[in-house]
Design a protein around this motif. Structure first.
Motif, PDB file in Angstrom:
ATOM      1  N   UNK A   1      49.111  44.142  36.163  1.00  0.00           N
ATOM      2  CA  UNK A   1      48.314  43.190  36.929  1.00  0.00           C
ATOM      3  C   UNK A   1      46.888  43.216  36.394  1.00  0.00           C
ATOM      4  N   UNK A   2      46.374  42.012  36.082  1.00  0.00           N
ATOM      5  CA  UNK A   2      45.081  41.946  35.408  1.00  0.00           C
ATOM      6  C   UNK A   2      44.215  40.875  36.052  1.00  0.00           C
ATOM      7  N   UNK A   3      42.922  41.015  35.874  1.00  0.00           N
ATOM      8  CA  UNK A   3      42.012  40.000  36.397  1.00  0.00           C
ATOM      9  C   UNK A   3      41.831  38.877  35.381  1.00  0.00           C
ATOM     10  N   UNK A   4      40.915  37.977  35.657  1.00  0.00           N
ATOM     11  CA  UNK A   4      40.733  36.797  34.813  1.00  0.00           C
ATOM     12  C   UNK A   4      40.340  37.154  33.383  1.00  0.00           C
ATOM     13  N   UNK A   5      39.666  38.325  33.222  1.00  0.00           N
ATOM     14  CA  UNK A   5      39.281  38.767  31.885  1.00  0.00           C
ATOM     15  C   UNK A   5      40.446  39.388  31.118  1.00  0.00           C
ATOM     16  N   UNK A   6      41.493  39.729  31.834  1.00  0.00           N
ATOM     17  CA  UNK A   6      42.613  40.426  31.211  1.00  0.00           C
ATOM     18  C   UNK A   6      42.567  41.921  31.432  1.00  0.00           C
ATOM     19  N   UNK A   7      41.583  42.385  32.191  1.00  0.00           N
ATOM     20  CA  UNK A   7      41.472  43.826  32.441  1.00  0.00           C
ATOM     21  C   UNK A   7      42.476  44.262  33.505  1.00  0.00           C
ATOM     22  N   UNK A   8      43.157  45.390  33.278  1.00  0.00           N
ATOM     23  CA  UNK A   8      44.118  45.870  34.281  1.00  0.00           C
ATOM     24  C   UNK A   8      43.413  46.183  35.595  1.00  0.00           C
ATOM     25  N   UNK A   9      43.948  45.659  36.688  1.00  0.00           N
ATOM     26  CA  UNK A   9      43.419  45.977  38.033  1.00  0.00           C
ATOM     27  C   UNK A   9      44.645  46.104  38.926  1.00  0.00           C
TER      28      UNK A   9
END
Lengths: 281, 382
Positions: free
Chosen positions: B238-246
């Protein structure tokens, strides 16, 4: 060899907004990552021409921390994804950052076939003899007698020698070190990155939290001393008997050859196809 | 551009061959596969054509590797496809989910055979409808198309690529063994007769920094392909709009999955396609998809000749499903029949859509033969 300040390497290549990393105290992944970044830096590659791929597990989180294009994929399948990336855009250089489970268990089939094809990729392999992220289960690399949560009485199966497997499957470049052999490690990665075809640099990497703790080595220095005990340089190993080598891990450079890589083979195949169909002279 | 097959004229070819040619005309330049009956001929055609059009065709070690390779190729900028049958499709499910989560445009063809397990390799079925829609784990949304003729196999393959690119999503094309192997007349258009849609690329640095955002408000983020200097990180976590895992914030998962659903469901009208035969005054409706539709059309004609007011709704898109349209249909007829080559899969969707407004009856058939028109017609008159 002149070594740049570690902070410079960090500032140049890491995504600061992603820090801190998920890695535990004493983990060796950061060292292997640093070696890889130093090798890239020394060779002067652009960050835009390299793609990092990984599967699942601790080591696979690395592409998230480096400021490059990166594909964090499914467990064991990094090299299959890499096959698509490389053949669709041969200008990209690919580094696969993988764990021992990723490579030799769930991804074992992709691994041997990527080598057979001589896929143009550099694999940086983190071998910590365990499944770290899932909590210290045994791996196909766990040496006989060592403990993991799924073999609490000591591993009863034989371990894989991943570097040996890569050599027999036909890899162009194969080396294995512990993360404490940093100069050899960096030099091997530099060689690997310049190779056409498949190259592998395996690192014995301490995992004190999931692996060491269950095997009476709670800290990285204890694991270091254990590595010193179990590793044997290749030249020395050549003079040792199989009995003497039992339970040891040989380190060194195992293969350095120049078979044509997959991209070159495919491009030749494409030309052959056009000639056979009379499309080209 | 020179093509390795005649364009701008009709040809007499099997369904598998039509799919391969359509893929090439749609811009597919990367094929990875693993041989399996009855989809092997797609691979064989791609192996023959791809090198000639400067594309890639590679035989992977298994189906898991095949779909992984096409996802990688898609991120490297290529339009990519794989084809398989039921057992191989099962193996692809993990990475089909990865393609959903990472919003990677790919086309996966499943030429269905009888199953489960190895089943009937050379016989057709429609047993993978539910697997195509819900096979991978977790909440996800993708597009499933289903042709009934060789011409439709050609046309829907082009559409599959266009929808994949337009909505940055995997598209599954469900054929079957009958369609794979039967020869029919197909018009192969010239490239300028075809509408080809390509993925949105980032217009600027700002858009490239949000590879999973929604800068255009249509739910479909531009895709910053590898090697263009955008340094994109792509993860199945699961990732945010930047593609970072959150992964531990409920609202990030909610936002991501919500958008993946929305980008398809908000464009249902664009995605869903179907044909109606004689439904305007029908008392009895048949709803079908794929190969069975051909018998259903004949059944409707036979029934009309006998004075029975029967009609057919032939679905080209199996998912997303237009439940509202089925409800509307149910309101106007007494009965809906669903002939399908399985023990009831499309039936469940139709029944849910009918919402009790009309009786819905399944006409199941397993064994490897398509329903005869008579079998359907007899059920209609009861």
């Amino acid at each position: 060899m002149y070594l740049k300040d570690a902070y410079d390497v960090r500032d140049k290549y890491l995504r600061k907004e992603m820090l801190p990393t998920i890695f535990c105290p004493g983990c060796g992944i950061g060292s292997a990552l640093q070696f890889t970044l130093r090798a890239i830096d020394d060779l002067g590659y652009s960050q835009d021409e390299i793609v990092w791929v990984s599967g699942i597990g601790c080591s696979s989180r690395v592409p998230g921390y480096v400021n490059f294009d990166g594909l964090h994929t499914t467990h064991g399948r990094a090299l299959a994804f890499a096959t698509g990336i490389k053949l669709a855009n041969p200008d990209l250089k690919i580094i696969a950052f993988m764990g021992d489970g990723d490579t030799s268990a769930i991804g074992g089939n992709h691994f041997i076939h990527a080598i057979r094809r001589n896929l143009d990729v550099t694999v940086i392999l983190i071998n910590n003899f365990t499944y770290g992220m899932t909590g210290g289960q045994v791996a196909p690399t766990t040496l006989k007698g060592l403990k993991g949560t799924t073999a609490p009485y000591g591993q009863f199966e034989n371990p894989f020698d991943i570097a040996g497997l890569a050599v027999s499957a036909g890899a162009n470049y194969v080396a294995r070190w512990s993360v404490f052999n940093y100069l050899q490690g960096i030099n091997s990665i530099k060689k690997a990155l310049q190779k056409e075809g498949f190259s592998l640099v395996e690192f014995l990497s301490p995992c004190p939290v999931s692996f060491g703790r269950r095997n009476r080595m709670k800290t990285a220095p204890e694991l270091l001393r254990w590595y010193q005990k179990i590793t044997v340089p290749l030249n020395k190993a050549k003079k040792m008997s199989p009995e003497e080598l039992e339970g040891k891990v040989v380190i060194g450079e195992f293969a350095d050859r120049d078979r044509p890589g997959l991209v070159r083979s495919y491009m030749e195949y494409r030309e052959r196809a056009k000639k056979m169909m009379g499309w080209e002279e | 551009m020179r093509y390795p097959f005649p364009v701008g004229k009709a040809d007499f070819i099997p369904g598998d061959e039509a799919i391969a040619r359509a893929a090439i005309l749609a811009g597919c330049r990367f094929y990875a596969g693993y041989p399996i009956t009855p989809a092997s001929e797609i691979f064989e055609a791609m192996a023959l054509y791809m090198p000639l059009v400067d594309g890639v065709s590679i035989q992977m070690e298994d189906e898991l590797g095949s779909i992984a390779a096409i996802i990688g190729a898609s991120w490297a900028g290529a339009k990519a496809m794989t084809a398989t049958s039921g057992p191989g499709f099962s193996l692809m499910q993990e990475n089909l989910g990865y393609a959903v989560m990472t919003e990677t445009p790919i086309v996966v063809v499943n030429m269905m055979r009888g199953g489960p397990s190895t089943g009937q390799p050379t016989f057709p079925s429609q047993g993978d409808i539910m697997q195509a829609i819900w096979g991978t784990h977790g909440d996800h949304m993708l597009i499933v198309l289903s042709p009934s003729t060789v011409q439709e196999a050609f046309d829907l393959t082009i559409r599959a690529f266009n929808l994949a690119e337009k909505y940055r999503t995997p598209v599954v094309l469900l054929g079957d063994a009958e369609l794979a192997h039967m020869r029919e007349r197909v018009y192969i258009p010239t490239p300028d007769e075809i509408e080809v849609i390509n993925r949105k690329l980032p217009a600027n640095e700002e858009e490239a920094r949000l590879p999973f955002g929604d800068p255009h408000g249509d739910g479909v983020p531009p895709m910053p392909i590898f090697g263009k200097g955008y340094r994109t990180y792509v993860t199945g976590l699961t990732h945010d709009e930047n593609g970072h895992p959150r992964t531990v914030e409920p609202e990030v998962q909610e936002r991501l999955i919500g958008r993946i659903y929305r980008k398809i469901l908000d464009h249902k009208d664009d995605i869903i396609s179907y044909e109606k035969f004689g439904l305007d005054d029908a008392d009895v409706a048949i709803v079908s998809t794929g190969i069975v539709s051909r018998s259903a059309i004949r059944a409707v004609k036979m029934l009309r000749e006998r004075g029975v007011k029967a009609g057919l709704l032939k679905l080209h898109t199996v998912w997303p499903f237009d439940f509202d349209m089925i409800e509307e249909l149910a309101e106007g007829v007494k009965k809906i029949l669903v002939p399908e080559m399985n023990m009831g899969q499309l039936y469940h969707l139709v029944k849910e859509g009918a919402n009790g407004k009309a009786e819905v009856e399944l006409i199941p058939k397993v064994g490897g033969e398509v329903h005869t028109p008579m079998e359907i017609a007899e059920k209609v008159v009861g």
